[in-house]
Design an enzyme around this catalytic site. Sequence first.
Site, short mmCIF file in Angstrom:
data_model
loop_
_atom_site.label_atom_id
_atom_site.label_comp_id
_atom_site.label_asym_id
_atom_site.label_seq_id
_atom_site.Cartn_x
_atom_site.Cartn_y
_atom_site.Cartn_z
N ASP A 69 0.86 -1.15 0.00
CA ASP A 69 0.00 0.00 0.00
C ASP A 69 0.91 1.22 0.00
OD1 ASP A 69 -2.24 1.62 0.44
OD2 ASP A 69 -1.80 1.64 2.57
N GLU B 70 -4.35 19.05 4.82
CA GLU B 70 -5.03 20.23 5.36
C GLU B 70 -4.44 20.60 6.69
OE1 GLU B 70 -9.27 19.96 5.49
OE2 GLU B 70 -9.27 21.18 3.67
N LYS C 187 -8.70 26.67 -3.32
CA LYS C 187 -7.42 25.99 -3.47
C LYS C 187 -7.68 24.67 -4.19
CE LYS C 187 -7.50 23.57 0.95
NZ LYS C 187 -6.93 23.37 2.26
N ARG D 136 3.97 17.68 -2.82
CA ARG D 136 2.61 17.72 -3.33
C ARG D 136 2.18 19.17 -3.40
NH1 ARG D 136 -0.10 12.56 -1.10
NH2 ARG D 136 -1.89 13.83 -0.54
#
Lengths: 1138, 335
Positions: free
Chosen positions: A351, A442, A506, A540
Amino acid sequence: CYLLEETRRLKANDREFNQQYNYATNAIKTSKYNVFTFLPLNLFEQFQRIANAYFLFLLILQVIPQISSLSWFTTVVPLVLVLAITAAKDASDDIDEKWMNVQVGDIIKLENNKFVTVQIPVFLKNLGCQTIERDLLFLYGCSLQVICNYLLLYIFPGVVDCEAPNNRLDRFTGTLTYNGQKYSLDNEKILLRGCTLRNTEWCFGLVIFAGQDTKLMMNCGKATFKRTSVDRMMNILVLCIFVLLAIMCIILAVGNGIWEQQEENFTTFLPRQDGVNAAFSGFLTFWSYIIILNTVVPISLYVSVEIIRLGNSFYIDWDRKMYYARSDTPAEARTTTLNEELGQIKYIFSDKTGTLTQNIMTFNKCSINGKSYGTETEKVDFSYNPLADPKFSFCDHSLVEAVKLGKPEVHNFFRLLSLCHTAMAEEKSEGNLLYQAQSPDEGALVTATRNFGFVFRSRTPEMITVMEMGIQRNYDLLAILDFNNVRKRMSVIVRSPEGKLSLYCKGADTIVYERLHESCKRLMDVTTEHLNEFAGDGLRTLVMAYRDLEEGYIEDWKQRYDEASTALDDREEKLDELYEEIEKDMLLLGATGIEDKLQDGVSQTIEQLSKADIKIWVLTGDKQETAENIGYACNMLREEMNDIFIVAGNSAEEVKEELRAACLKMKPDSNNDDVTIAKGILGKKLKVVEDEPVNGEYGLVINGHSLAYALEKPMELELLRTACMCKTVICCRVTPLQKAQVVQLVKKYKRAVTLAIGDGANDVSMIRAAHIGVGISGQEGMQAVLSSDFSFAQFRFLQRLLLVHGRWSYLRMCKFLRYFFYKNFTFTFVHFWYAFFCGFSAQTVYDEWFITLYNLVYTALPVLGMSLFDQDVNDRWSFQYPQLYVPGQRNMYFSKGTFAACVVHSIYSSLVVFFIPYAAMYNTVRNDGKDVADYQSFALLAQTCLLILGLEMNYWTAVTHFFVWGSLAIYFAITFTMYSNGMFLIFTSAFPFIGVARNTLNQANVWLTILLTTILCVLPVVAYRFLLMQLQPTINDKVVRQTKASPPPPPRRTRIRRTSTRRSGYAFSHAQGYGDLMTSKRFLRRPPAGRTAAFSPPSRSTGFLPTSRSAGYSPTGRQPNHAQAETSLEMYRAVREA
Amino acid sequence: MKSQQAANRPDNTAFTQQRLPAWQPMLSAHFVIPGFLLIGMAFIGIGVALYITSQNIQVLEKDYTGTGQYTACSECADMQTIPCICNVTFSLTTLFTGPVFLYYGLSNYYQNYRKYQVSRDDVQLWGDVTKSPGDACAPYQYIDNKPIAPCGSIANSMFNDTFSLYQIINGTMKLVPLDGKGIAWWTDYNIKFRNPSAQGSLQDAFNGTMKPVNWSKPAYELNPSDMNDNGFLNQDFLVWMRTAALPDFQKLYRRITSGDYALGLPPGDYVLQIEYNYAVKDFGRKKVVFSNVTWMGGKNEFLGVAYIVVGSLCLVMSVVMLVVYAKYKFADENA
């Protein structure tokens, strides 16, 4: 067993009342037995095992006097011992594992981020919102201490009626009667065992099911029973051995028949029993030899294997180098029967989130108004901001200066970040803020913003409170335009205290760029450059934009928005339209770069594992870009690879075309029919897709929707073939079912051992499907761990698990098996040879006691010593040379070939052990002229030779020294004891070998014979090994030789800097956001520095359920909750049944 | 606090961390080749010593089955006259160094046949004749419901030829004294076997039991010349009861240790007078063996030869390994 319980009734806080129903307590046990049923039940179960039944059969044969060739105790003693050990193990497995003294009906308090360790479903406090709200509110209002809450709850007089325990994770029905009123309880109001409490500091619950009855435990029985390839091999071999046994017995029986015929005159001295002729004697002899030669199928084999595995499992539990101090988590071998398979892994399915990455995001860089920040190395001092999070660090002073100078675009940038999110804040004490974010991204952004002076403090459905550079400002929250996978962006519409209306957005760069105002063109170019830079660092990225709005327009829009959100049909589409309408002509503010930190040592681990010729496939629910990015970050995909194929076709034809093209590119001469041929020839036999060598290195990235086509029957071989040619395979956007299917595919067509590693509920199916499942005990809850075979806290421990523990376990197991078979074959074959000299009369060569104790006592400890302590090279060298792992994958240490070699070797040894003493003792006498060639002396001589052979070792630790010499000492001690006067005087008939040891072992020629036999058995092996080492050294030989020549290498601690210029994905988790929760009318209104409170509207219970994870895997993003746990289980079942 | 945090941390011991100090024998050339060389030389040394010793043992074998190739005692082979006495003559040209042991040897005689070998009752032989004999003794368990003592096939088939040795000196036969004492194992005589005890004579002790079918005399009359050599403690009986491991075996009959023959049998002509009772000619052969012993026991050339052969092989192997090592060593080191 339980009486059938149809409904359950319980009173809160009334143990006496609840006890009358005998509900299961919170002790998890497999509870097969009780004190009285244990013995019969356990014995019954044990005799169902074929090996034990076989020995029972032998025992029966032994009590038939015509057949009995050995005393009963030779079988009974080992059998009883084996049964006793197994029974003890079963009993200890069966003993209660007390968790916490919690009983049904108790009210308990659960704390944030703790697993529901009491292992119970709890019916919940969102009841608080609906029914007992007043009481709870009263408590909050009074600021009572926790202890008071306990007191009030202690007298809570609720009565619950609910369904009986069952295994359905998605369903619960019941009612709560309280104050004469009935409230319905459903699935959303219970907490299941194994889940983690999130987003609230604590909650209270009433225990409904405990222990056995919990839904998780009710589900546990479904776990598959895994067997290792060595197990399967052993079973085949045992069958072969049975055939061998039968053949030997037939030969000897025929021999006996012939002997009886020819030596008929010997009946003068040994009359036959009535009715026994030569043929019948042969028949009886067959069975007699079955008894004598049964040692080829040693009873202790299975038990020994179990013990060895158990021991090697303990080493895993004990390993400090697999202990993760930060979370105080040691590695755990949850299944103790699979160890040696760890040394044979060929494919790893991993994973991504939480397994390769930490699932912790850090705000690293940003670009504001065309200026890039975060490139310095010195850490910024945030002391000017009293609300700063001390754990946060950022490396660029100029940004702080810019904030302090009050540059409007910088302020706007951070204002956006402090407003446009769905995080929630808890303020335990003044300034001590804790954010609960739906995704780690976040959380990172809000935390960063907080440090720069834009502190998000609290929110209500209509308002967001932010401290902007020390000034508290309340923004009216008009709408949250939530995130989803298609939109790839989120926006908020807020009204500032000054009354200015703004939309802050965003999102992914490509998406946001399309919606920018033309005037941003130049800024876009600069920002794009920065984005590329960020991406090159593996960050990212997110792009920020805003738009000022007119009051009139927004009123109109809001009205339409409200209509749309309550619409019954096409709600989604209508909302999307509205979102599209307002999210346009935005002005670019900047971009952020967030590091999805890889766990420590991931790329190094992957490098090591690939050196060990292990193929790693990443199966992730993430988007293609993100997955690719991680692939680059952890060195699986590399710039210098010849090609990276992307399969993203939307139809079966397209996918097939793409796969075929990839295949042709890698192997231009590969013909299209290869795959079908493999199928055709082998026909019904197990189909195996062989590895095909290709020139160069290739990578394959395949998308979930394409995978769905590729996993269909006609194409799956094509997929497998292409995928196996590639060095790296990444499957993105896959569902848990697909994860399992991919694993199944490889398992089915590759003769290879697979391992799946993951941390979340969506990995469960894959973990169960693979030969070995590894769970990362991280932040994602326990479900992966609970269904795994091994668990630990960090991905990097995998290399130690495989390259050290796995390799050693495999090595030890194989050595043990080879040695064990050798030992017992030699033992048995001697009987075979002797048959030719004793008229095939089923006479044993050894003393019966020796036969009894050979495996159990004399050779047990050396075997144990070998199989628990043997190492070819130590762990550092194992890491230095991952290639040492390869023989395991190829089954080189224990295969049919090695087994055959083992048989040949033992035939040689048995010939030596029989014929050397035979020839040496032939017609000879003692040095005082007395008898020494008698049966008993010969037996002692032969068995002593045999035993000394059995003590060969390769790796001598102090313990093995002790074991080997101890065993030898024990042998002589026991022998002298059993052959002593005393034993004979006490048990006359049991120890007829009186005096043999004394009379024989004082003879020089006896010792010379023992020496000769031993040397003759050992030296050829030494010579053979030596020559083999010189002529065809294996990798092991080379490394072992080097270990002698040089000191051990230092433990390696290199960090590989990644150099990637790849574009990055966007920083969002791929699940539906929290938007509607944030704006929910049920949302509890609280003052800014609010008390901690538990809130969870019935529509959603994200974070409260065992299966929840921040980056949900669901392609739709909807309801990534407990419903899916059931689906994954169901899907898994479907896979298994298929 | 610290310890609280690390509550689950595994112990740091050499055992749990698998760091036990260990010695790992390496098959290195420096160790293996000299090893083989040394073992080879040592074995050849031992082998030569054994061989020479074995060569020095004098053995004289006389087959007296009376059938086939050897015709000694052929007059008795048909077992018609009972008792049948026959003579085996031989002459010695050199001194047969003493002490000389006289063995009888049987071949193709399966004392190790399982049913035969278990056909005894150790408890009975330990002096308990009152108990019923074990089932293993069948069919030599009872006669007329009286227990047989000693029971079983082994006892029943006891070797019953007798030998007396004469030296022919000037035409007269001089009896060579044969010593039958202490020919069985000490432990057998003193511990494993015991005569039944009773008031009165040994015969009383055996009262109520039957003699084995094949025996001409009951157990308590096995040796009429020595009262203490009777019953279960008769030396010949003890020797017989220690069953042989292999179908060809020899058992000690007497020692020649006394009188004029204490130093051995001097050169001359001898007559062995045999009372031929034991019938093996239908399936095997019997012989009589004179032998002396050394520190390594009786004559057995195999051990010496084997040691020499194995030793030589070791030497050969060490040379082969040296060659291989020298040839591949350098290629190897480059690799």
